[in-house]
Scaffold this motif. Sequence first.
Motif, short mmCIF file in Angstrom:
data_model
loop_
_atom_site.label_atom_id
_atom_site.label_comp_id
_atom_site.label_asym_id
_atom_site.label_seq_id
_atom_site.Cartn_x
_atom_site.Cartn_y
_atom_site.Cartn_z
N GLN A 1 -26.27 9.90 -32.05
CA GLN A 1 -27.65 9.56 -30.65
C GLN A 1 -28.23 10.21 -30.91
O GLN A 1 -28.41 11.12 -29.39
CB GLN A 1 -26.05 8.99 -30.01
N ASP A 2 -29.07 11.25 -31.67
CA ASP A 2 -30.02 12.30 -31.33
C ASP A 2 -30.93 11.54 -30.72
O ASP A 2 -31.82 10.85 -30.82
CB ASP A 2 -30.55 12.46 -32.53
N LEU A 3 -31.34 11.82 -29.02
CA LEU A 3 -32.89 11.02 -28.67
C LEU A 3 -33.69 11.10 -28.95
O LEU A 3 -34.54 10.55 -28.48
CB LEU A 3 -32.50 11.33 -26.41
N LEU A 4 -34.13 12.78 -29.46
CA LEU A 4 -35.00 12.91 -29.42
C LEU A 4 -35.17 13.00 -30.93
O LEU A 4 -36.97 12.10 -30.61
CB LEU A 4 -34.45 14.71 -29.12
N TRP A 5 -34.49 12.72 -31.51
CA TRP A 5 -34.89 12.24 -32.73
C TRP A 5 -35.74 10.77 -33.01
O TRP A 5 -36.70 9.80 -33.70
CB TRP A 5 -34.02 12.32 -33.83
N ILE A 6 -34.85 9.84 -31.98
CA ILE A 6 -35.29 8.45 -31.38
C ILE A 6 -36.55 7.99 -31.18
O ILE A 6 -37.18 7.90 -31.67
CB ILE A 6 -34.16 7.69 -30.69
N ASN A 7 -37.30 9.16 -29.87
CA ASN A 7 -37.91 8.80 -29.16
C ASN A 7 -39.05 9.32 -30.30
O ASN A 7 -40.41 8.96 -30.12
CB ASN A 7 -37.87 10.17 -28.55
N ASN A 8 -39.70 10.04 -31.15
CA ASN A 8 -40.13 11.11 -32.42
C ASN A 8 -40.67 9.39 -33.18
O ASN A 8 -41.85 10.12 -33.54
CB ASN A 8 -39.73 12.04 -32.59
N ASN A 9 -39.07 9.12 -34.01
CA ASN A 9 -39.45 8.61 -34.89
C ASN A 9 -39.56 6.77 -34.58
O ASN A 9 -39.11 6.18 -35.66
CB ASN A 9 -38.19 9.16 -36.01
N SER A 10 -39.90 6.76 -32.93
CA SER A 10 -39.50 5.34 -33.39
C SER A 10 -40.58 4.93 -31.28
O SER A 10 -41.89 5.56 -31.75
CB SER A 10 -37.96 4.49 -32.66
N GLY A 11 -40.98 3.96 -31.01
CA GLY A 11 -41.11 3.66 -29.58
C GLY A 11 -43.27 4.04 -30.51
O GLY A 11 -43.49 2.91 -31.13
N LEU A 12 -43.39 4.35 -29.43
CA LEU A 12 -44.85 4.96 -29.71
C LEU A 12 -45.22 4.97 -31.48
O LEU A 12 -46.35 4.59 -31.81
CB LEU A 12 -45.57 6.28 -28.59
N TYR A 13 -44.70 5.54 -31.96
CA TYR A 13 -45.16 6.15 -33.65
C TYR A 13 -44.56 4.48 -34.56
O TYR A 13 -45.46 3.88 -35.37
CB TYR A 13 -43.52 6.93 -34.27
N LEU A 14 -44.05 3.67 -33.84
CA LEU A 14 -43.89 2.33 -34.58
C LEU A 14 -45.17 1.37 -34.52
O LEU A 14 -45.72 1.48 -34.63
CB LEU A 14 -42.62 2.07 -34.35
N MET A 15 -45.56 1.63 -33.25
CA MET A 15 -46.53 0.88 -32.66
C MET A 15 -47.53 0.65 -32.31
O MET A 15 -49.11 0.58 -32.97
CB MET A 15 -46.21 1.05 -31.08
N GLU A 16 -48.03 2.45 -33.13
CA GLU A 16 -49.40 2.91 -33.59
C GLU A 16 -49.80 2.55 -35.00
O GLU A 16 -50.58 2.12 -35.64
CB GLU A 16 -49.57 4.61 -33.19
N GLU A 17 -48.15 3.15 -36.14
CA GLU A 17 -48.36 3.07 -36.91
C GLU A 17 -48.31 1.42 -37.33
O GLU A 17 -49.16 1.39 -38.75
CB GLU A 17 -47.22 3.55 -37.26
N TYR A 18 -48.18 0.81 -37.06
CA TYR A 18 -47.79 -0.87 -37.91
C TYR A 18 -48.24 -2.21 -36.39
O TYR A 18 -48.16 -2.97 -36.75
CB TYR A 18 -46.34 -1.11 -37.54
N GLU A 19 -48.99 -1.29 -35.74
CA GLU A 19 -50.28 -1.73 -34.74
C GLU A 19 -49.44 -3.19 -33.71
O GLU A 19 -49.27 -4.00 -33.80
CB GLU A 19 -51.07 -2.82 -35.30
#
Length: 73
Positions: free
Chosen positions: A41-59
């Motif tokens: 349940q690593d919130l820093l990892w989750i924040n860095n590897n999901s959210g904005l990353y997925l939105m920007e990478e996959y539109e």
Amino acid sequence: MQSTQNLLKIHRKLHSLLRVLKLLSEYSYWDETYIKIIVEQDLLWINNNSGLYLMEEYEYDFIVGVIALGMER
């Protein structure tokens, strides 16, 4: 005219193929993702590897996260 249409079809198919290949490469990280999200349940990892990353990478327009009953936040 016909050759232009054929080129556009090829371009669209190649673009789709590249998106699928990129997505498949992301699936190769599922073991790490499971450990970081479910086990640690690593919130820093989750924040860095999901959210904005997925939105920007996959539109994507938005990302939804679901917490199972009994899981701590």
